[in-house]
Scaffold this motif. Structure first.
Motif, PDB file in Angstrom:
ATOM      1  N   SER A  26      -5.230   3.061  10.396  1.00 38.14           N
ATOM      2  CA  SER A  26      -4.729   1.767   9.958  1.00 38.14           C
ATOM      3  C   SER A  26      -5.879   0.980   9.354  1.00 38.14           C
ATOM      4  O   SER A  26      -7.046   1.395   9.415  1.00 38.14           O
ATOM      5  N   ALA A  35      -1.678  -8.938   2.607  1.00 35.00           N
ATOM      6  CA  ALA A  35      -0.680  -7.884   2.383  1.00 35.00           C
ATOM      7  C   ALA A  35      -0.092  -7.989   0.976  1.00 35.00           C
ATOM      8  O   ALA A  35       0.094  -6.974   0.288  1.00 35.00           O
ATOM      9  N   LYS A 538      -3.703  -6.482  12.829  1.00 33.37           N
ATOM     10  CA  LYS A 538      -2.632  -6.586  11.835  1.00 33.37           C
ATOM     11  C   LYS A 538      -2.896  -5.603  10.705  1.00 33.37           C
ATOM     12  O   LYS A 538      -3.916  -5.688  10.016  1.00 33.37           O
ATOM     13  N   GLY A 539      -1.972  -4.658  10.559  1.00 27.83           N
ATOM     14  CA  GLY A 539      -2.096  -3.623   9.547  1.00 27.83           C
ATOM     15  C   GLY A 539      -0.937  -2.651   9.652  1.00 27.83           C
ATOM     16  O   GLY A 539      -0.060  -2.804  10.508  1.00 27.83           O
ATOM     17  N   PRO A 540      -0.903  -1.608   8.809  1.00 25.53           N
ATOM     18  CA  PRO A 540       0.186  -0.633   8.829  1.00 25.53           C
ATOM     19  C   PRO A 540       0.127   0.284  10.042  1.00 25.53           C
ATOM     20  O   PRO A 540      -0.867   0.336  10.747  1.00 25.53           O
ATOM     21  N   CYS A 550       2.686  -6.164  11.255  1.00 24.19           N
ATOM     22  CA  CYS A 550       2.575  -6.166   9.798  1.00 24.19           C
ATOM     23  C   CYS A 550       3.787  -6.871   9.196  1.00 24.19           C
ATOM     24  O   CYS A 550       4.866  -6.889   9.801  1.00 24.19           O
ATOM     25  N   TYR A 552       6.405  -6.184   7.374  1.00 22.06           N
ATOM     26  CA  TYR A 552       6.899  -4.853   7.051  1.00 22.06           C
ATOM     27  C   TYR A 552       7.504  -4.760   5.664  1.00 22.06           C
ATOM     28  O   TYR A 552       7.188  -3.842   4.893  1.00 22.06           O
ATOM     29  N   LEU A 555       4.988  -4.689   2.840  1.00 25.78           N
ATOM     30  CA  LEU A 555       4.219  -3.444   2.700  1.00 25.78           C
ATOM     31  C   LEU A 555       5.079  -2.255   2.281  1.00 25.78           C
ATOM     32  O   LEU A 555       4.617  -1.387   1.540  1.00 25.78           O
TER      33      LEU A 555
END
Length: 599
Positions: A26, A35, A538-540, A550, A552, A555
């Motif tokens: 990630s 994002a 915070k990330g995928p 995230c 969603y 992304l």
């Protein structure tokens, strides 16, 4: 239990999650705007990306290895991708032929590359490494990337790392006297390849180059494996690489055993019947979860006459893309409602034949649970198999295996938990009518593409997955209770609240509602304020031992927001994967983020 949180969540855009972790899967996108800028390709974000989800982001190890072979084999107008087998490279070329419009079919070329282990008695890995190169015009790069993303069959970063290490070792042995002289380095590097250590077995034609603009001495030594490998070994966390095959066997047995335990909780079968349900010989490993879905579809296309499939419910984006792009296409029932099953029944009653039905249990990101019993009745009546992706529910929480012909799962997620390795699993149900046909096809077509070192990490990480899931279930239920009772929240999507009557039919006796939920608010501003104020990673990705969030829809569907909204996936939807942190700490964090909403 593994480490469950960081001293502070990563806040630098583009840094790996977990921080300071080799092969982290990630990447930190700490704010909503980060994002958005990532999706729009803004320099301030893209230029700082040190990591990323591997099917979307080409790791620095893979980039360096590609650069080495581009300079050796590619024309100035060409790029390349690397794959672990000839079949995967050929599939990429076929995909490019289909989706990249060119009047010159010869512009797509393949090469087979063998990297020889200099001294196998001293090497950490036994045997040579063979890679497969796909060369294509640079204008086709976006098409090649979509193949990499959809199939999940590209080489892993650990395989690239090992390959670079072997290249460095070869070079060191051949150039000990003149290693620091750039001109000598270039000459020797070219000479080494001309001495037969690369075989050109796959339609290779290229223009030779007298020099290489990048030489092996310039490869960043910090990415080589020894330091990380020996740290793992010293503290007893991993088996040596020579145990890779044993690790794979243990993984297959662990998955099969979990499924047997799941079925033992059902009182309708005796233990003797259950124990015969599935063995490790029915479990197949893949380099990514998406690869297991892709190959399930390919196996079905091989076993039966090609027909459209059904995608039931709003599944993860690449599942739908696989069904649309790699075969005759599919029927998409994105709402996943009982009325959709009525429509499917009408379609089948009209005489339409389908290849298979694909669904998730529950779905990502809306956490809807499909009525598997009713779908099973249709499958038996109209002769088609069902493929269930149980990644979100996971083996411990839900017992969906008995209703499926094929169960697929992303082992990258909670099965691993450490967010440092990719993997996928496919399990055949020996009690279903198509078992023999599918088993025969898989035995003929299956390739073990899971790199050995990745299997080592998966085996290590998954030893505690049962205990971790139980803790995460408890944490998530408490957080969702807090959010559901807050008037600032518009909707919360969680199996306990979304189609609960269906989910409860398939929940195991000791299982819970999983570690994933999604949340929406009454305005975009409120969603951004909530997200930006969250003091978590915070990330995928999802299914991590630490809590991860995230935006969603931004992304996954940034370029098709209106289309996603038609199925209830709002642009402001936030997806949260809950981890192992202290429950009270998490509750305090989420309450503070609710308090940060001013609108």
């Amino acid at each position: 239990m593994p480490t469950t949180s960081f001293s502070s969540p990563p806040t630098d855009v583009g840094c790996p999650i977990p921080p300071n972790t080799p092969h982290a899967i990630s990447v930190a996108l700490p704010t909503w705007q980060d994002a958005v800028d990532y999706e729009e390709g803004r320099e301030r974000v893209v230029s700082r990306m040190l990591s990323g989800y591997p099917r979307f982001f080409i790791s620095k190890e893979i980039q360096q290895l590609m650069s080495v072979y581009e300079q050796k084999f590619a024309k100035p107008s060409e790029s390349c991708f690397l794959f672990p087998s000839r079949k995967t490279a050929e599939r990429c070329r076929d995909y490019l032929r289909r989706y990249y419009e060119s009047s010159n079919p010869a512009c797509l070329r393949l090469a087979e590359i063998t990297i020889v282990t200099p001294d196998q008695s001293k090497s950490l890995i036994q045997g040579n490494i063979t890679l497969h190169l796909v060369l294509f015009p640079k204008e086709a790069l976006s098409v090649a990337k979509s193949f990499w993303q959809h199939t999940g069959d590209g080489i892993s970063s650990r395989l690239a790392e090992r390959s670079l290490n072997l290249l460095q070792t070869q070079f060191d042995e051949q150039n000990t006297k003149n290693f620091n002289k750039v001109s000598t380095t270039r000459a020797s590097f070219c000479k080494r390849y001309s001495n037969g250590q690369i075989s050109n077995g796959l339609n290779l034609t290229y223009e030779p180059k007298e020099t290489l603009s990048t030489n092996i001495s310039s490869i960043d030594n910090s990415i080589f494996v020894e330091q990380n490998f020996y740290v793992e070994e010293r503290y007893g966390r991993n088996l040596p690489i020579s145990f890779a095959e044993k690790a794979k066997l243990e993984l297959r047995r662990r998955i099969a055993n979990t499924l047997r335990i799941e079925n033992i909780s059902r009182l309708t079968e005796s233990f003797e019947q259950v124990i015969k349900n599935v063995t490790e010989d029915d479990v197949f490993l893949f380099p990514t979860g998406m690869s297991s879905i892709f190959h399930a579809h390919q196996f079905l296309l091989t076993a039966f006459p090609p027909k459209k499939s059904i995608c039931f419910g709003f599944t993860y984006v690449d599942t739908l893309k696989i069904l649309q792009k790699f075969g005759p296409g599919c029927y998409f029932y994105g709402n996943g409602l009982s009325s959709d099953i009525d429509e499917i029944e009408n379609l089948l009653e009209s005489g339409e034949k389908i290849l298979a039905l694909f669904c998730e249990f529950p779905s990502n990101p809306l956490l809807k649970s499909p009525d598997l019993r009713r779908l099973r009745i249709l499958a038996d009546k109209y002769d088609f198999p069902i493929v269930v992706d149980e990644t979100i529910g996971n083996f411990v929480n839900v017992k969906v295996f008995e209703w499926a012909d094929i169960t697929v799962s992303s082992l990258t997620k909670i099965f691993s938990g450490d967010s440092n390795v990719m993997g996928g699993g496919l399990i055949l149900n020996p009690q279903r009518r198509y078992y023999e046909e599918l088993k025969k096809v898989i035995n003929n077509e299956y390739e073990d593409l899971l790199w050995g070192e990745d299997a080592i990490f998966l085996e290590r990480n998954s030893r505690t997955f049962r205990e971790r899931i139980m803790k995460i279930n408890e944490n998530t239920e408490e957080i969702c209770k807090l959010l559901k009772n807050n008037p600032k929240v518009k909707n919360i999507y969680y199996p306990k609240y979304v189609t609960p009557d269906i989910y409860l039919q398939y929940k195991t006796v000791k299982g819970g509602f999983g570690g994933l939920f999604s949340i929406t608010f009454y305005s975009d501003l409120a969603a951004q304020q909530f997200f930006d104020s969250l003091v978590i990673a915070k990330g995928p990705s999802l299914g991590t031992n630490f809590t991860l969030a995230c935006p969603y829809t931004i992304l996954a569907h940034y370029h098709e927001l209106d289309w996603a909204s038609r199925y209830g996936v709002e642009p402001g939807l936030i997806r949260v994967s809950v981890g192992l942190e202290d429950k009270n700490v998490l509750l305090k964090m989420f309450q503070q983020s609710l308090d940060a909403i001013t609108e």
